[in-house]
Scaffold this motif. Structure first.
Motif, mmCIF file in Angstrom:
data_model
loop_
_atom_site.group_PDB
_atom_site.id
_atom_site.type_symbol
_atom_site.label_atom_id
_atom_site.label_comp_id
_atom_site.label_asym_id
_atom_site.label_seq_id
_atom_site.Cartn_x
_atom_site.Cartn_y
_atom_site.Cartn_z
ATOM 1 N N ILE A 108 13.877 45.800 -14.001
ATOM 2 C CA ILE A 108 13.091 46.909 -14.555
ATOM 3 C C ILE A 108 12.369 47.651 -13.440
ATOM 4 C CG2 ILE A 108 11.168 47.513 -16.090
ATOM 5 C CD1 ILE A 108 13.672 46.605 -17.573
ATOM 6 N N ARG A 109 11.831 46.917 -12.465
ATOM 7 C CA ARG A 109 11.112 47.552 -11.355
ATOM 8 C C ARG A 109 12.031 48.471 -10.553
ATOM 9 N NH1 ARG A 109 10.279 47.578 -6.151
ATOM 10 N NH2 ARG A 109 11.889 46.033 -5.767
ATOM 11 N N LEU A 110 13.257 48.018 -10.311
ATOM 12 C CA LEU A 110 14.201 48.853 -9.567
ATOM 13 C C LEU A 110 14.576 50.109 -10.354
ATOM 14 C CD1 LEU A 110 16.497 46.119 -8.013
ATOM 15 C CD2 LEU A 110 14.756 47.510 -6.858
ATOM 16 N N GLN A 111 14.735 49.985 -11.670
ATOM 17 C CA GLN A 111 15.000 51.153 -12.500
ATOM 18 C C GLN A 111 13.811 52.104 -12.487
ATOM 19 O OE1 GLN A 111 15.893 49.598 -16.365
ATOM 20 N NE2 GLN A 111 17.887 48.774 -15.747
ATOM 21 N N TYR A 112 12.609 51.542 -12.511
ATOM 22 C CA TYR A 112 11.373 52.322 -12.506
ATOM 23 C C TYR A 112 11.256 53.152 -11.225
ATOM 24 C CZ TYR A 112 6.301 53.060 -12.123
ATOM 25 O OH TYR A 112 5.062 53.606 -11.962
ATOM 26 N N VAL A 113 11.665 52.568 -10.104
ATOM 27 C CA VAL A 113 11.540 53.246 -8.815
ATOM 28 C C VAL A 113 12.457 54.465 -8.733
ATOM 29 C CG1 VAL A 113 11.965 52.952 -6.345
ATOM 30 C CG2 VAL A 113 10.771 51.182 -7.602
ATOM 31 N N ILE A 114 13.650 54.376 -9.318
ATOM 32 C CA ILE A 114 14.606 55.479 -9.191
ATOM 33 C C ILE A 114 14.629 56.417 -10.402
ATOM 34 C CG2 ILE A 114 16.098 54.205 -7.619
ATOM 35 C CD1 ILE A 114 17.974 53.700 -9.983
ATOM 36 N N PHE A 144 10.294 56.608 -17.607
ATOM 37 C CA PHE A 144 9.377 56.181 -16.549
ATOM 38 C C PHE A 144 8.147 55.513 -17.169
ATOM 39 C CE2 PHE A 144 5.894 57.189 -13.584
ATOM 40 C CZ PHE A 144 6.429 56.712 -12.398
ATOM 41 N N ASP A 145 7.566 56.147 -18.188
ATOM 42 C CA ASP A 145 6.388 55.589 -18.855
ATOM 43 C C ASP A 145 6.710 54.286 -19.577
ATOM 44 O OD1 ASP A 145 4.838 57.680 -17.965
ATOM 45 O OD2 ASP A 145 5.039 58.839 -19.819
ATOM 46 N N ALA A 146 7.866 54.227 -20.227
ATOM 47 C CA ALA A 146 8.262 53.016 -20.953
ATOM 48 C C ALA A 146 8.459 51.851 -19.981
ATOM 49 C CB ALA A 146 9.539 53.266 -21.744
ATOM 50 N N LEU A 158 6.424 48.329 -19.691
ATOM 51 C CA LEU A 158 7.185 47.086 -19.721
ATOM 52 C C LEU A 158 6.847 46.211 -18.515
ATOM 53 C CD1 LEU A 158 9.242 45.597 -21.403
ATOM 54 C CD2 LEU A 158 11.051 46.794 -20.177
ATOM 55 N N LEU A 159 6.681 46.814 -17.355
ATOM 56 C CA LEU A 159 6.290 46.050 -16.169
ATOM 57 C C LEU A 159 4.947 45.360 -16.386
ATOM 58 C CD1 LEU A 159 7.362 48.405 -13.247
ATOM 59 C CD2 LEU A 159 8.301 46.163 -13.793
ATOM 60 N N HIS A 160 4.029 46.056 -17.054
ATOM 61 C CA HIS A 160 2.729 45.459 -17.328
ATOM 62 C C HIS A 160 2.836 44.310 -18.337
ATOM 63 C CE1 HIS A 160 0.077 47.834 -14.867
ATOM 64 N NE2 HIS A 160 0.803 48.881 -15.179
ATOM 65 N N GLN A 161 3.777 44.386 -19.261
ATOM 66 C CA GLN A 161 3.997 43.270 -20.188
ATOM 67 C C GLN A 161 4.510 42.041 -19.434
ATOM 68 O OE1 GLN A 161 6.660 45.019 -23.064
ATOM 69 N NE2 GLN A 161 5.012 45.165 -24.581
ATOM 70 N N PHE A 162 5.440 42.268 -18.506
ATOM 71 C CA PHE A 162 5.931 41.165 -17.688
ATOM 72 C C PHE A 162 4.786 40.549 -16.888
ATOM 73 C CE2 PHE A 162 10.167 42.907 -18.387
ATOM 74 C CZ PHE A 162 10.950 41.760 -18.427
ATOM 75 N N ASP A 163 3.968 41.393 -16.272
ATOM 76 C CA ASP A 163 2.848 40.905 -15.469
ATOM 77 C C ASP A 163 1.860 40.118 -16.321
ATOM 78 O OD1 ASP A 163 3.991 42.102 -13.276
ATOM 79 O OD2 ASP A 163 2.691 43.872 -13.340
ATOM 80 N N ALA A 164 1.565 40.606 -17.509
ATOM 81 C CA ALA A 164 0.619 39.919 -18.392
ATOM 82 C C ALA A 164 1.134 38.535 -18.769
ATOM 83 C CB ALA A 164 0.357 40.758 -19.634
ATOM 84 N N GLU A 165 2.416 38.424 -19.063
ATOM 85 C CA GLU A 165 2.988 37.122 -19.418
ATOM 86 C C GLU A 165 2.968 36.179 -18.222
ATOM 87 O OE1 GLU A 165 4.650 33.977 -21.467
ATOM 88 O OE2 GLU A 165 3.698 35.798 -22.211
ATOM 89 N N MET A 166 3.277 36.685 -17.039
ATOM 90 C CA MET A 166 3.261 35.840 -15.844
ATOM 91 C C MET A 166 1.839 35.349 -15.541
ATOM 92 S SD MET A 166 5.906 38.031 -13.591
ATOM 93 C CE MET A 166 7.259 37.132 -12.901
#
Length: 79
Positions: free
Chosen positions: A23-29, A36-38, A42-50
């Protein structure tokens, strides 16, 4: 791929890391702002779970952590 709360809770740490990197790589490009917003959310959801897992792991390894005390000359310094 749709990520539900159940998926986040059931995925292994390795799955979380690999999917987050995808997801991070998709977000960058990404060029489309809606996607981009979605992906950002989603990255923040991953971070929250970790972070939740790390906190649970810490709590089980340190059941009664003692706080550091503020001393006369500053934090963590001897008197």
């Amino acid at each position: 791929m749709q990520f539900s709360e159940d998926w986040f809770r059931q995925a292994s740490d390795a799955e979380l890391e690999s999917e987050r990197e995808t997801i991070r790589l998709q977000y960058v490009i990404e060029q489309d702002h809606e996607a981009f917003d979605a992906q950002y959310d989603l990255l923040h959801q991953f971070d929250a779970e970790m972070v939740r897992r790390d906190n649970e792991r810490y709590a089980s390894e340190n059941p009664d952590p003692k706080p550091r005390v503020h001393r006369e000359h500053g934090w963590y310094l001897p008197n």
